[in-house]
Design an enzyme around this catalytic site. Structure first.
Site, short mmCIF file in Angstrom:
data_model
loop_
_atom_site.label_atom_id
_atom_site.label_comp_id
_atom_site.label_asym_id
_atom_site.label_seq_id
_atom_site.Cartn_x
_atom_site.Cartn_y
_atom_site.Cartn_z
N ASN A 154 13.88 -0.48 7.43
CA ASN A 154 12.76 -0.41 6.48
C ASN A 154 12.76 0.89 5.69
O ASN A 154 11.90 1.09 4.84
CB ASN A 154 11.42 -0.59 7.21
N LYS A 201 15.02 -6.48 4.64
CA LYS A 201 15.28 -5.52 5.71
C LYS A 201 16.67 -5.70 6.34
O LYS A 201 17.35 -4.72 6.64
CB LYS A 201 14.20 -5.60 6.78
N ARG A 218 7.52 -17.93 22.89
CA ARG A 218 7.51 -19.39 23.04
C ARG A 218 8.90 -19.93 23.37
O ARG A 218 9.05 -20.81 24.21
CB ARG A 218 6.99 -20.02 21.75
N ALA A 277 9.81 -8.16 14.16
CA ALA A 277 8.84 -7.11 14.47
C ALA A 277 9.01 -6.62 15.90
O ALA A 277 8.90 -5.42 16.18
CB ALA A 277 7.41 -7.62 14.25
N GLY A 284 -3.00 -3.05 13.47
CA GLY A 284 -1.76 -2.40 13.08
C GLY A 284 -1.82 -1.51 11.85
O GLY A 284 -0.77 -1.07 11.37
N LEU A 336 0.82 -1.21 0.00
CA LEU A 336 0.00 0.00 0.00
C LEU A 336 0.86 1.27 0.00
O LEU A 336 0.32 2.38 -0.02
CB LEU A 336 -0.91 0.01 1.23
N SER A 337 2.18 1.10 0.02
CA SER A 337 3.08 2.25 0.17
C SER A 337 2.89 3.33 -0.91
O SER A 337 2.89 4.53 -0.58
CB SER A 337 4.53 1.78 0.20
N ASP A 347 9.50 1.34 12.22
CA ASP A 347 8.37 0.56 12.72
C ASP A 347 8.01 0.94 14.15
O ASP A 347 6.84 1.11 14.49
CB ASP A 347 8.70 -0.94 12.67
N SER A 379 14.85 -18.13 25.08
CA SER A 379 16.19 -17.67 24.73
C SER A 379 16.17 -16.54 23.71
O SER A 379 17.03 -15.64 23.74
CB SER A 379 17.04 -18.83 24.21
#
Length: 272
Positions: free
Chosen positions: A86, A65, A151, A130, A236, A15-16, A102, A154
């Protein structure tokens, strides 16, 4: 007319161009903004061709990225933290500047949606790219604690260490704080219509549950958060617009209008 672009693979869904064209109109300037489908193994060459052809700045999306970050001569703090960029800008001397917008996009949108981040206890779900991209701006916004639940513990611990801040803590489900004002889902679970691993207790005192994913309908995470006590639920899309606005300002020095752009994109999503 100055040239800008977004690089990615795939890139058709971006959409940029729509966003930046609307920004330019709101600021009364003209620019050319295109999508560039770079080969997976040919981003550096495509980027160089873009700049040689008069390009001034560009956005970078997956899977480039990390490579964009590595190619740069200068990186801002958020890019350093994420090890990914980005937004790129080449100045008149040929120096390539890399930014990760971001996080500032997230912080700006959270604030616009009513979140009070200063002295807030924040829970960040996920420890991927992210998540890494938003840690530094959240710290700069003054959060009291930033707990990371992932999850694989580490991976969260790596972010904790890299942050250099005692406010960032990798935690397990057994060591959750008694309350969080803001809960942020940085995982891609909502794209598959699933939930990240998150105890229902985190939403009991939650003012805003934020999902970095967006769509035409509330995400599974947003619905779950609402069901279990979160006062407000936000997707978002605003973050997408605000991170683009930060890039636009880096390139042009101008602050674009964002509210109308977000509204237009929401309406577009409903009909697509």
């Amino acid at each position: 007319m100055k040239k800008y672009a977004v690089f990615g693979n795939p890139i058709a869904q971006s959409l940029s161009p729509t966003i930046h064209t609307m920004f330019a109109k709101s600021c009364g300037i003209e620019l050319e903004y295109t999508k560039i489908l770079a080969p997976v193994d040919g981003f550096a060459a495509s980027l160089e061709s873009f700049f040689e052809d008069g390009g001034v700045g560009c956005n970078v999306t997956m899977p480039f990225k990390e490579e964009a970050f590595s190619l740069a001569d200068y990186r801002n703090a958020a890019a350093d933290m994420a090890k990914a960029a980005n937004t790129l800008k080449r100045d008149e001397s040929g120096t390539l500047h890399a930014y990760n917008t971001d996080g500032i996009g997230l912080v700006t949108d959270l604030t616009a949606k009513g979140a009070k981040l200063d002295r807030a206890n924040v829970l960040l779900l996920g420890a991927g790219g992210a998540a890494k991209g938003v840690v530094q701006p959240l710290l700069e916004a003054g959060v009291k604690t930033l707990h990371i639940l992932n999850r694989t513990l580490s991976k969260a611990q790596v972010i904790e260490k890299d942050s250099g801040s005692d406010r960032v803590v990798a935690i397990t489900a057994e060591s959750l704080a008694p309350d969080y004002e803001v809960v942020i889902n940085s995982t891609s679970a909502s794209l598959q219509g699933t939930l990240p691993e998150v105890p229902v207790s985190v939403f009991k005192h939650c003012n805003i549950a934020y999902d970095m994913v967006y769509g035409s309908e509330p995400t599974v995470f947003m619905e779950f958060a609402k069901e279990h006590g979160a006062t407000a639920q936000v997707d978002g899309l605003g973050m997408l617009v605000q991170q683009a606005a930060a890039a636009f300002t880096i390139w042009t020095g101008k602050q674009p209008e964002t509210q109308d752009v977000e509204h237009y994109l929401r309406e577009l999503k409903k009909t697509s």
